[in-house]
Design a protein around this motif. Sequence first.
Motif, PDB file in Angstrom:
ATOM      1  N   PRO A 130      63.093  20.784   2.629  1.00 52.75           N
ATOM      2  CA  PRO A 130      61.440  20.889   3.457  1.00 52.75           C
ATOM      3  C   PRO A 130      61.240  19.880   4.010  1.00 52.75           C
ATOM      4  O   PRO A 130      61.203  18.176   3.879  1.00 52.75           O
ATOM      5  CB  PRO A 130      60.517  20.523   2.815  1.00 52.75           C
ATOM      6  CG  PRO A 130      61.251  20.319   0.802  1.00 52.75           C
ATOM      7  CD  PRO A 130      62.523  19.670   1.115  1.00 52.75           C
ATOM      8  N   ASP A 131      60.332  20.109   5.103  1.00 52.58           N
ATOM      9  CA  ASP A 131      59.294  18.901   6.237  1.00 52.58           C
ATOM     10  C   ASP A 131      58.472  18.698   5.599  1.00 52.58           C
ATOM     11  O   ASP A 131      57.337  19.254   5.633  1.00 52.58           O
ATOM     12  CB  ASP A 131      58.988  19.591   7.348  1.00 52.58           C
ATOM     13  CG  ASP A 131      58.476  18.426   8.620  1.00 52.58           C
ATOM     14  OD1 ASP A 131      58.009  16.987   7.664  1.00 52.58           O
ATOM     15  OD2 ASP A 131      58.006  19.052   9.217  1.00 52.58           O
ATOM     16  N   TRP A 132      58.280  17.290   4.920  1.00 53.09           N
ATOM     17  CA  TRP A 132      56.478  17.076   3.739  1.00 53.09           C
ATOM     18  C   TRP A 132      56.505  16.216   4.940  1.00 53.09           C
ATOM     19  O   TRP A 132      55.524  15.519   4.402  1.00 53.09           O
ATOM     20  CB  TRP A 132      57.563  16.069   2.770  1.00 53.09           C
ATOM     21  CG  TRP A 132      59.277  15.696   2.537  1.00 53.09           C
ATOM     22  CD1 TRP A 132      59.676  16.071   2.502  1.00 53.09           C
ATOM     23  CD2 TRP A 132      58.777  14.265   3.010  1.00 53.09           C
ATOM     24  NE1 TRP A 132      61.020  14.441   2.234  1.00 53.09           N
ATOM     25  CE2 TRP A 132      60.223  13.173   2.814  1.00 53.09           C
ATOM     26  CE3 TRP A 132      57.799  13.062   3.650  1.00 53.09           C
ATOM     27  CZ2 TRP A 132      60.506  12.701   2.748  1.00 53.09           C
ATOM     28  CZ3 TRP A 132      57.965  11.042   4.340  1.00 53.09           C
ATOM     29  CH2 TRP A 132      58.764  11.223   3.696  1.00 53.09           C
ATOM     30  N   ALA A 133      56.819  15.953   5.648  1.00 53.27           N
ATOM     31  CA  ALA A 133      55.893  14.324   7.024  1.00 53.27           C
ATOM     32  C   ALA A 133      54.917  15.234   7.468  1.00 53.27           C
ATOM     33  O   ALA A 133      54.592  14.287   8.269  1.00 53.27           O
ATOM     34  CB  ALA A 133      57.430  13.885   7.156  1.00 53.27           C
ATOM     35  N   SER A 134      54.399  16.739   7.624  1.00 51.80           N
ATOM     36  CA  SER A 134      53.192  16.830   8.520  1.00 51.80           C
ATOM     37  C   SER A 134      52.112  15.466   8.064  1.00 51.80           C
ATOM     38  O   SER A 134      50.893  15.371   9.117  1.00 51.80           O
ATOM     39  CB  SER A 134      53.184  18.380   8.091  1.00 51.80           C
ATOM     40  OG  SER A 134      52.088  17.980   6.580  1.00 51.80           O
ATOM     41  N   GLY A 135      51.966  15.523   7.058  1.00 44.89           N
ATOM     42  CA  GLY A 135      50.570  14.085   6.287  1.00 44.89           C
ATOM     43  C   GLY A 135      51.435  13.050   7.176  1.00 44.89           C
ATOM     44  O   GLY A 135      49.786  12.587   7.904  1.00 44.89           O
ATOM     45  N   LEU A 136      52.145  12.586   7.083  1.00 50.72           N
ATOM     46  CA  LEU A 136      52.250  11.429   7.964  1.00 50.72           C
ATOM     47  C   LEU A 136      52.166  11.460   8.997  1.00 50.72           C
ATOM     48  O   LEU A 136      51.650  11.166   9.615  1.00 50.72           O
ATOM     49  CB  LEU A 136      53.436  10.755   7.854  1.00 50.72           C
ATOM     50  CG  LEU A 136      54.192  10.042   5.800  1.00 50.72           C
ATOM     51  CD1 LEU A 136      53.868  10.807   5.098  1.00 50.72           C
ATOM     52  CD2 LEU A 136      55.387   9.483   5.950  1.00 50.72           C
ATOM     53  N   ARG A 137      52.381  12.539  10.252  1.00 52.78           N
ATOM     54  CA  ARG A 137      52.056  12.927  11.387  1.00 52.78           C
ATOM     55  C   ARG A 137      50.386  12.645  11.877  1.00 52.78           C
ATOM     56  O   ARG A 137      50.334  12.416  12.488  1.00 52.78           O
ATOM     57  CB  ARG A 137      53.014  13.840  11.738  1.00 52.78           C
ATOM     58  CG  ARG A 137      54.752  13.855  11.734  1.00 52.78           C
ATOM     59  CD  ARG A 137      55.939  15.071  12.792  1.00 52.78           C
ATOM     60  NE  ARG A 137      55.087  15.958  12.021  1.00 52.78           N
ATOM     61  CZ  ARG A 137      55.873  16.811  10.889  1.00 52.78           C
ATOM     62  NH1 ARG A 137      57.547  16.065  10.835  1.00 52.78           N
ATOM     63  NH2 ARG A 137      55.739  17.398  10.346  1.00 52.78           N
ATOM     64  N   GLY A 138      50.450  13.426  10.839  1.00 54.54           N
ATOM     65  CA  GLY A 138      48.806  13.878  11.407  1.00 54.54           C
ATOM     66  C   GLY A 138      47.963  12.569  10.908  1.00 54.54           C
ATOM     67  O   GLY A 138      47.309  11.945  11.355  1.00 54.54           O
ATOM     68  N   MET A 139      49.233  11.442  10.341  1.00 54.26           N
ATOM     69  CA  MET A 139      47.954  10.260   9.957  1.00 54.26           C
ATOM     70  C   MET A 139      47.683   8.846  10.021  1.00 54.26           C
ATOM     71  O   MET A 139      47.179   8.005  11.378  1.00 54.26           O
ATOM     72  CB  MET A 139      48.254   9.774   8.554  1.00 54.26           C
ATOM     73  CG  MET A 139      47.487   8.546   7.789  1.00 54.26           C
ATOM     74  SD  MET A 139      46.170   8.487   7.604  1.00 54.26           S
ATOM     75  CE  MET A 139      45.076   7.182   7.019  1.00 54.26           C
ATOM     76  N   TRP A 140      49.794   8.732  10.725  1.00 50.26           N
ATOM     77  CA  TRP A 140      49.981   7.171  11.860  1.00 50.26           C
ATOM     78  C   TRP A 140      50.535   7.699  12.640  1.00 50.26           C
ATOM     79  O   TRP A 140      50.761   8.682  13.701  1.00 50.26           O
ATOM     80  CB  TRP A 140      51.255   7.033  10.468  1.00 50.26           C
ATOM     81  CG  TRP A 140      50.567   6.731   9.610  1.00 50.26           C
ATOM     82  CD1 TRP A 140      50.654   7.461   8.110  1.00 50.26           C
ATOM     83  CD2 TRP A 140      50.062   5.660   9.003  1.00 50.26           C
ATOM     84  NE1 TRP A 140      50.327   7.220   7.357  1.00 50.26           N
ATOM     85  CE2 TRP A 140      49.363   5.484   7.530  1.00 50.26           C
ATOM     86  CE3 TRP A 140      49.559   4.887   9.409  1.00 50.26           C
ATOM     87  CZ2 TRP A 140      49.162   5.062   6.920  1.00 50.26           C
ATOM     88  CZ3 TRP A 140      48.890   3.798   9.186  1.00 50.26           C
ATOM     89  CH2 TRP A 140      48.765   3.568   7.997  1.00 50.26           C
ATOM     90  N   THR A 141      50.318   6.589  14.128  1.00 51.91           N
ATOM     91  CA  THR A 141      51.355   6.657  15.339  1.00 51.91           C
ATOM     92  C   THR A 141      51.953   5.411  15.319  1.00 51.91           C
ATOM     93  O   THR A 141      51.150   3.771  15.096  1.00 51.91           O
ATOM     94  CB  THR A 141      50.118   6.443  16.442  1.00 51.91           C
ATOM     95  OG1 THR A 141      49.538   7.659  15.701  1.00 51.91           O
ATOM     96  CG2 THR A 141      51.193   6.472  17.517  1.00 51.91           C
ATOM     97  N   PRO A 142      53.161   5.037  14.802  1.00 55.22           N
ATOM     98  CA  PRO A 142      53.770   4.137  14.406  1.00 55.22           C
ATOM     99  C   PRO A 142      53.885   3.286  16.183  1.00 55.22           C
ATOM    100  O   PRO A 142      53.858   4.406  17.074  1.00 55.22           O
ATOM    101  CB  PRO A 142      55.206   4.369  13.563  1.00 55.22           C
ATOM    102  CG  PRO A 142      54.977   5.873  12.787  1.00 55.22           C
ATOM    103  CD  PRO A 142      53.856   5.616  13.798  1.00 55.22           C
ATOM    104  N   GLY A 143      54.702   2.237  15.996  1.00 55.50           N
ATOM    105  CA  GLY A 143      55.003   1.947  17.559  1.00 55.50           C
ATOM    106  C   GLY A 143      54.091   0.854  17.813  1.00 55.50           C
ATOM    107  O   GLY A 143      53.349  -0.017  16.891  1.00 55.50           O
TER     108      GLY A 143
END
Length: 485
Positions: free
Chosen positions: A199-212
């Motif tokens: 499963p794609d469990w990273a939706s919360g990470l994408r909504g929380m963070w902007t790496p770089g």
Amino acid sequence: MTDSSPHIVWFRDDLRLSDHPALHAASMSGAPVICLYVLDEVSTALAPTARPIGGASRWWLAQSLRTLEASLKRIGGTLVLRRGAAADMIAAVAREAGAGHVHWNEIAQTPHLAVADEVVEALADLNVGAHSYAGDLLVTPKAIRTKEGRGLRVFTPFWKRILAMGDPAKPLPAPTKLKPAPGVASDKLSDWKLEPTTPDWASGLRGMWTPGEAAAHKRLDLLLKGAVAGYATDRDRPDREATSRLSPHLRFGEISPRQVWYAARFSAAEQPKHAADINKFLSEVGWREFCRHLLFDVPDLATRNLQSSFDAFPWRRDDRSLLAWQRGQTGYPIIDAGMRELWHTGTMHNRVRMVVASFLVKHLLIDWREGERWFWDTLVDADAGSNPANWQWVAGSGADAAPYFRVFNPILQGEKFDPDGVYVRRWVPELKDMPSKFIHQPWNASPLEFARAGVTLGETYPMPIVEHKIGRERALKAYATTRNS
């Protein structure tokens, strides 16, 4: 090799362009530059103590590499990706490109230093120059030692030594242009499968963070220009946006400690009224430094008790309680809120980290290494020094450790630092309609209040898996047994 032969920059935990000593040196040479990242999970030198990064960190790494690649492209560079043993991959790229020199920033950790030694040996066989630079700390571990030649084990004198040494070297500017190098084959990032799919469990990470790198500097800027006011006290409040959230950016080297240091010092000079808050923030960067220095001396920090008296500690094997803790189903709202925040966002408020860790090792008597492993897999900022050092600090087995008899009361901690239940209501929505008086101890509410809140203990929200008093007494008894053994 001639001076016009390409120079390779080996990127590691330093995914940025500015204050990057290795990249700076290569760009100043005037030679073509090849930027190389090696995903090394197989070098034998890593095996004794280094671990593959966890799932949340792998997600962050993928985003950070994409951002780095875009930044390099803007100044004429490209990013080459290779997977395998670093010495083999770097030597292969050097042969393919006819490179004359390889530059990298050191990672002051025993296994990574050993890998770098293997790289030096492989490059020597090719008559390729090897150049390393200090780049991941304010001060190298060898610069702060006791009279006996050991690293310091208590934070306060350690930080005083850092401060007494004065400002570190000023951060280096990012190169404005790189001379292109001949094309070298690169892996596809997607082939590394760093990101979850099914499963794609990273939706919360994408909504929380902007790496770089750009996002890291923006976050630091926002902190120092506003949020730092009241940082010294508000940082303990999970119901407020009062922390820097810089830790994953520092973990992957998207910003350097030296850059944070100088930005903080400049801000304190410009805003004297906030100097105490800024100094407190800087000391948190110092704690990261302390943990890294500790790791330099104790490479097996994630598996070995720093205090050997804990080797006989009577930990309990309790898979059911461990699972309840991991899933945020302990029946203690502040604990469950923290564990759910962690799963959804890849982070957890620092104060809550201490409370949930204390609950696991003291109320449940579950080995701190179980918690450390869970955090290693679920934190985007899982750091090889800070993660085990912090767990050992809570457990009482580490350096500068909290006394074992200090058992956080999850009810009082919640009431003190989340008094209106804002944090709990966000992450434990089944309790969102509970009166604030009972938000941290819902079992004490009346049947009428349960009905109004739509809560049925044991069904919609669990009963506590252990009573605080029983858990505390059990912990103190276990500690006394260890202390007297």
